[in-house]
Design a protein around this motif. Structure first.
Motif, PDB file in Angstrom:
ATOM      1  N   ILE A 300       0.834  -1.214   0.000  1.00  0.00           N
ATOM      2  CA  ILE A 300       0.000   0.000   0.000  1.00  0.00           C
ATOM      3  C   ILE A 300       0.864   1.258   0.000  1.00  0.00           C
ATOM      4  O   ILE A 300       0.887   2.007  -0.974  1.00  0.00           O
ATOM      5  CB  ILE A 300      -1.005   0.026   1.171  1.00  0.00           C
ATOM      6  CG1 ILE A 300      -1.836  -1.260   1.184  1.00  0.00           C
ATOM      7  CG2 ILE A 300      -1.913   1.249   1.073  1.00  0.00           C
ATOM      8  CD1 ILE A 300      -2.590  -1.518   2.463  1.00  0.00           C
ATOM      9  N   VAL A 301       1.611   1.497   1.093  1.00  0.00           N
ATOM     10  CA  VAL A 301       2.351   2.762   1.181  1.00  0.00           C
ATOM     11  C   VAL A 301       3.525   2.828   0.208  1.00  0.00           C
ATOM     12  O   VAL A 301       3.972   3.921  -0.158  1.00  0.00           O
ATOM     13  CB  VAL A 301       2.836   3.031   2.623  1.00  0.00           C
ATOM     14  CG1 VAL A 301       1.666   3.290   3.533  1.00  0.00           C
ATOM     15  CG2 VAL A 301       3.687   1.891   3.150  1.00  0.00           C
ATOM     16  N   SER A 302       4.030   1.673  -0.241  1.00  0.00           N
ATOM     17  CA  SER A 302       5.153   1.699  -1.177  1.00  0.00           C
ATOM     18  C   SER A 302       4.727   2.157  -2.564  1.00  0.00           C
ATOM     19  O   SER A 302       5.568   2.380  -3.431  1.00  0.00           O
ATOM     20  CB  SER A 302       5.819   0.317  -1.266  1.00  0.00           C
ATOM     21  OG  SER A 302       4.901  -0.651  -1.742  1.00  0.00           O
ATOM     22  N   GLY A 303       3.431   2.314  -2.769  1.00  0.00           N
ATOM     23  CA  GLY A 303       2.951   2.825  -4.049  1.00  0.00           C
ATOM     24  C   GLY A 303       2.549   4.288  -4.002  1.00  0.00           C
ATOM     25  O   GLY A 303       1.986   4.801  -4.972  1.00  0.00           O
ATOM     26  N   LEU A 304       2.849   4.971  -2.894  1.00  0.00           N
ATOM     27  CA  LEU A 304       2.416   6.355  -2.728  1.00  0.00           C
ATOM     28  C   LEU A 304       3.546   7.328  -3.013  1.00  0.00           C
ATOM     29  O   LEU A 304       4.684   7.114  -2.592  1.00  0.00           O
ATOM     30  CB  LEU A 304       1.904   6.579  -1.301  1.00  0.00           C
ATOM     31  CG  LEU A 304       0.693   5.747  -0.881  1.00  0.00           C
ATOM     32  CD1 LEU A 304       0.334   6.042   0.571  1.00  0.00           C
ATOM     33  CD2 LEU A 304      -0.500   6.012  -1.795  1.00  0.00           C
ATOM     34  N   GLY A 305       3.232   8.400  -3.713  1.00  0.00           N
ATOM     35  CA  GLY A 305       4.217   9.428  -4.024  1.00  0.00           C
ATOM     36  C   GLY A 305       4.714   9.300  -5.450  1.00  0.00           C
ATOM     37  O   GLY A 305       4.468   8.297  -6.141  1.00  0.00           O
ATOM     38  N   GLU A 306       5.430  10.332  -5.885  1.00  0.00           N
ATOM     39  CA  GLU A 306       6.008  10.307  -7.226  1.00  0.00           C
ATOM     40  C   GLU A 306       7.265   9.452  -7.201  1.00  0.00           C
ATOM     41  O   GLU A 306       8.218   9.763  -6.477  1.00  0.00           O
ATOM     42  CB  GLU A 306       6.339  11.730  -7.673  1.00  0.00           C
ATOM     43  CG  GLU A 306       6.762  11.812  -9.126  1.00  0.00           C
ATOM     44  CD  GLU A 306       6.854  13.237  -9.642  1.00  0.00           C
ATOM     45  OE1 GLU A 306       7.347  13.418 -10.773  1.00  0.00           O
ATOM     46  OE2 GLU A 306       6.445  14.175  -8.920  1.00  0.00           O
ATOM     47  N   PRO A 307       7.319   8.355  -7.977  1.00  0.00           N
ATOM     48  CA  PRO A 307       8.481   7.459  -7.887  1.00  0.00           C
ATOM     49  C   PRO A 307       9.721   8.066  -8.531  1.00  0.00           C
ATOM     50  O   PRO A 307       9.641   8.761  -9.544  1.00  0.00           O
ATOM     51  CB  PRO A 307       8.023   6.205  -8.630  1.00  0.00           C
ATOM     52  CG  PRO A 307       6.969   6.691  -9.569  1.00  0.00           C
ATOM     53  CD  PRO A 307       6.298   7.842  -8.895  1.00  0.00           C
ATOM     54  N   ALA A 308      10.868   7.793  -7.921  1.00  0.00           N
ATOM     55  CA  ALA A 308      12.156   8.232  -8.460  1.00  0.00           C
ATOM     56  C   ALA A 308      13.186   7.156  -8.153  1.00  0.00           C
ATOM     57  O   ALA A 308      13.286   6.709  -7.004  1.00  0.00           O
ATOM     58  CB  ALA A 308      12.571   9.567  -7.844  1.00  0.00           C
ATOM     59  N   GLU A 309      13.942   6.766  -9.176  1.00  0.00           N
ATOM     60  CA  GLU A 309      14.882   5.663  -9.015  1.00  0.00           C
ATOM     61  C   GLU A 309      16.312   6.118  -8.763  1.00  0.00           C
ATOM     62  O   GLU A 309      17.141   5.321  -8.332  1.00  0.00           O
ATOM     63  CB  GLU A 309      14.838   4.756 -10.247  1.00  0.00           C
ATOM     64  CG  GLU A 309      13.477   4.095 -10.447  1.00  0.00           C
ATOM     65  CD  GLU A 309      13.449   3.196 -11.676  1.00  0.00           C
ATOM     66  OE1 GLU A 309      14.472   3.145 -12.402  1.00  0.00           O
ATOM     67  OE2 GLU A 309      12.413   2.551 -11.915  1.00  0.00           O
ATOM     68  N   THR A 310      16.616   7.380  -9.033  1.00  0.00           N
ATOM     69  CA  THR A 310      17.982   7.875  -8.867  1.00  0.00           C
ATOM     70  C   THR A 310      17.985   9.124  -7.996  1.00  0.00           C
ATOM     71  O   THR A 310      16.974   9.820  -7.844  1.00  0.00           O
ATOM     72  CB  THR A 310      18.621   8.219 -10.219  1.00  0.00           C
ATOM     73  OG1 THR A 310      17.928   9.341 -10.796  1.00  0.00           O
ATOM     74  CG2 THR A 310      18.572   7.033 -11.173  1.00  0.00           C
ATOM     75  N   GLN A 311      19.167   9.420  -7.445  1.00  0.00           N
ATOM     76  CA  GLN A 311      19.327  10.631  -6.640  1.00  0.00           C
ATOM     77  C   GLN A 311      18.992  11.872  -7.463  1.00  0.00           C
ATOM     78  O   GLN A 311      18.313  12.799  -6.980  1.00  0.00           O
ATOM     79  CB  GLN A 311      20.772  10.720  -6.137  1.00  0.00           C
ATOM     80  CG  GLN A 311      21.213   9.575  -5.261  1.00  0.00           C
ATOM     81  CD  GLN A 311      22.699   9.605  -4.998  1.00  0.00           C
ATOM     82  OE1 GLN A 311      23.393  10.564  -5.340  1.00  0.00           O
ATOM     83  NE2 GLN A 311      23.216   8.553  -4.370  1.00  0.00           N
ATOM     84  N   GLU A 312      19.447  11.894  -8.699  1.00  0.00           N
ATOM     85  CA  GLU A 312      19.234  13.068  -9.537  1.00  0.00           C
ATOM     86  C   GLU A 312      17.755  13.248  -9.864  1.00  0.00           C
ATOM     87  O   GLU A 312      17.255  14.385  -9.931  1.00  0.00           O
ATOM     88  CB  GLU A 312      20.056  12.951 -10.830  1.00  0.00           C
ATOM     89  CG  GLU A 312      20.263  14.277 -11.543  1.00  0.00           C
ATOM     90  CD  GLU A 312      21.011  15.279 -10.687  1.00  0.00           C
ATOM     91  OE1 GLU A 312      20.671  16.480 -10.771  1.00  0.00           O
ATOM     92  OE2 GLU A 312      21.909  14.888  -9.908  1.00  0.00           O
ATOM     93  N   ALA A 313      17.044  12.144 -10.045  1.00  0.00           N
ATOM     94  CA  ALA A 313      15.603  12.243 -10.315  1.00  0.00           C
ATOM     95  C   ALA A 313      14.872  12.844  -9.125  1.00  0.00           C
ATOM     96  O   ALA A 313      13.959  13.669  -9.286  1.00  0.00           O
ATOM     97  CB  ALA A 313      15.043  10.862 -10.650  1.00  0.00           C
ATOM     98  N   VAL A 314      15.263  12.454  -7.913  1.00  0.00           N
ATOM     99  CA  VAL A 314      14.673  13.053  -6.710  1.00  0.00           C
ATOM    100  C   VAL A 314      14.950  14.547  -6.687  1.00  0.00           C
ATOM    101  O   VAL A 314      14.050  15.369  -6.452  1.00  0.00           O
ATOM    102  CB  VAL A 314      15.219  12.386  -5.428  1.00  0.00           C
ATOM    103  CG1 VAL A 314      14.708  13.120  -4.185  1.00  0.00           C
ATOM    104  CG2 VAL A 314      14.826  10.918  -5.364  1.00  0.00           C
ATOM    105  N   ALA A 315      16.206  14.916  -6.933  1.00  0.00           N
ATOM    106  CA  ALA A 315      16.588  16.330  -6.893  1.00  0.00           C
ATOM    107  C   ALA A 315      15.833  17.140  -7.950  1.00  0.00           C
ATOM    108  O   ALA A 315      15.429  18.289  -7.694  1.00  0.00           O
ATOM    109  CB  ALA A 315      18.095  16.458  -7.089  1.00  0.00           C
ATOM    110  N   ASP A 316      15.637  16.566  -9.108  1.00  0.00           N
ATOM    111  CA  ASP A 316      14.922  17.287 -10.171  1.00  0.00           C
ATOM    112  C   ASP A 316      13.462  17.545  -9.781  1.00  0.00           C
ATOM    113  O   ASP A 316      12.909  18.611 -10.079  1.00  0.00           O
ATOM    114  CB  ASP A 316      14.987  16.506 -11.481  1.00  0.00           C
ATOM    115  CG  ASP A 316      16.376  16.545 -12.117  1.00  0.00           C
ATOM    116  OD1 ASP A 316      17.189  17.395 -11.710  1.00  0.00           O
ATOM    117  OD2 ASP A 316      16.637  15.701 -13.007  1.00  0.00           O
TER     118      ASP A 316
END
Length: 446
Positions: A300-316
């Motif tokens: 359930i909770v692992s499907g919540l939020g905008e997914p990002a696979e890399t550090q740079e994707a999170v930062a963007d």
């Protein structure tokens, strides 16, 4: 009737239970709430209470029923457990000694009913859980902590972790401790323990990436603070050792997680219930998944939020956020799990309690401890403070126990109630009396 609410972990349960006590007061019911002395009062009185069971202790429930009371199960444990039949079966040990079981949502209710005899299915009522009444934009002012704003501003990045493998007591010692507790006998089940060890190994592969993510964000956004807030059971030194050279990274789990969420610009998690809380409170949420296993990540909770696979994707994603941006929770996705999205859980549960109280059973009020009993209570607490200074595992174990419910002055309880009442002025005024250390009586004002 007197309502009695034992609380294990104050940061997780206290606000929601205070909110429930206000709704109970609106129906004329007093509430005894707090730490371990709640059960002492209930068991020593021999008088009827509406007991809000939170840890499935069969012996306590049986004593409450024998005294003419009612047992309403109100389980505070995380949403993640409700997709595992073993956990539900362990929970349902209380079937012979419970008056009502309050489910967080229709999904949980269906799962429980599927594991119950058909003649017991009526015990389950979908109410929601009181704490999640407050995980709402309406209550952002309640959780706003000006001291956090002064320290970190309102553009800080909050990383919430919930990795049991990093338990402050050590993972193996933690599950061994649970296995010795009568309400958690499931931790003696080899199949379940095998799964928990696999999940712990999965989490270990996430620990370093999360520490590296904090470093990356601190470097990408040097003018902003990055907060790592580990789960209360985690060893904070793991993160401190890997980020101590960065002046804008802080490892801190003081106060309620919702205080941190309320003034964060963005929240990052992997499979943590606090990610859900952030989303319900309207905060931009990122689900960081440098690795991902749908079987081992919390459901359930692992499907919540905008997914990002890399550090740079999170930062963007963070770089693209507008200051103060709020998001709308995905109600359709969450509704089966949270009845709170449609109605107040505290209101629904108070209605159940008022039904039990309507039959004329005695309403009684416990009295503050006498001088000698109060001294014994404080002596036990001071002994824990001293033992918490021990080196090694023994000291860590006592510090873990103390962190569950730090000393709470009555003025702080009154302050929280006043702030809740300011947001919900329709709730009645109440009086608060301290009965013992971390134990309080909340009742309608005269």
């Amino acid at each position: 009737m007197l309502c009695a609410i034992p609380i294990e972990i104050a940061m997780r349960e206290l606000d929601g239970m205070l909110h429930l006590s206000l709704h109970l007061a609106a129906r004329g019911l007093p509430t005894l709430l707090g730490e371990r002395m709640v059960n002492r009062y209930v068991l020593s009185s021999g008088k009827p209470v509406i007991y809000f069971d939170s840890d499935q202790d069969v012996s306590v429930n049986e004593a409450v029923l024998a005294a003419g009371g009612e047992v309403v199960n109100l389980n505070p444990e995380g949403l993640n457990q409700w997709d595992r039949a073993e956990i539900v079966d362990n929970h349902l040990r209380i079937l012979p000694c419970v008056s009502r079981i309050c489910a967080w949502g229709e999904h949980q209710a269906r799962l429980m009913r599927s594991r119950m005899p058909s003649d017991k299915a009526g015990l389950v009522t979908v109410t929601g859980y009181p704490s999640f009444d407050l995980a709402n934009r309406r209550f952002l002012p309640y959780y706003r902590d000006e001291s956090l704003v002064r320290l970190h501003g309102e553009d800080y990045i909050l990383i919430n972790t919930s990795f049991t493998c990093n338990h402050v007591m050590g993972f193996e010692h933690y599950i061994a401790m649970l296995g010795r507790m009568k309400e958690w006998r499931i931790y003696k089940d080899e199949q379940f323990i095998t799964f928990k060890r696999r999940a712990a190994e999965y989490q270990r592969r996430l620990l370093e990436p999360f520490a590296l993510l904090a470093r990356h964000l601190a470097t990408r956004f040097p003018g902003r603070h990055v907060i790592i807030r580990p789960h209360p059971v985690e060893n904070m030194d793991f993160y401190r050792e890997r980020t101590s050279d960065l002046p804008n990274v802080f490892v801190d789990r003081s106060g309620s997680v919702r205080n941190w969420i309320a003034t964060a610009q963005a929240v990052i998690h992997h499979d943590c219930t606090t990610g859900l809380e952030a989303l319900l409170m309207g905060k931009p949420l990122i689900q960081y998944r440098p690795i991902f296993d749908a079987e081992l990540a919390a459901p359930i909770v692992s499907g919540l939020g905008e997914p990002a696979e890399t550090q740079e994707a999170v930062a963007d994603i963070i770089a693209g956020l507008q200051p103060g941006a709020l998001v709308t929770p995905p109600g359709g996705l969450l509704a089966p799990y949270f009845a709170n999205l449609e109605r107040s859980a505290a209101w629904s549960i108070a209605e159940i309690a008022s039904g039990y109280a309507a039959d004329g059973r005695e309403t009684w009020a416990p009295q503050p401890l006498g001088a000698w009993e109060a001294i014994k209570c404080w002596r036990k607490y001071v002994s824990k403070l001293i033992r918490a200074r021990q080196p090694g595992r023994n000291g860590r174990k006592v510090r873990y126990a103390l962190a569950k419910f730090p000393r709470l002055p009555v003025a702080e309880v009154q302050n929280r109630i006043s702030r809740l009442a300011a947001i919900q002025p329709e709730l009645p005024p109440v009086s608060v009396t301290r009965l013992a250390l971390n134990t309080y009586l909340v009742r309608p004002a005269a």
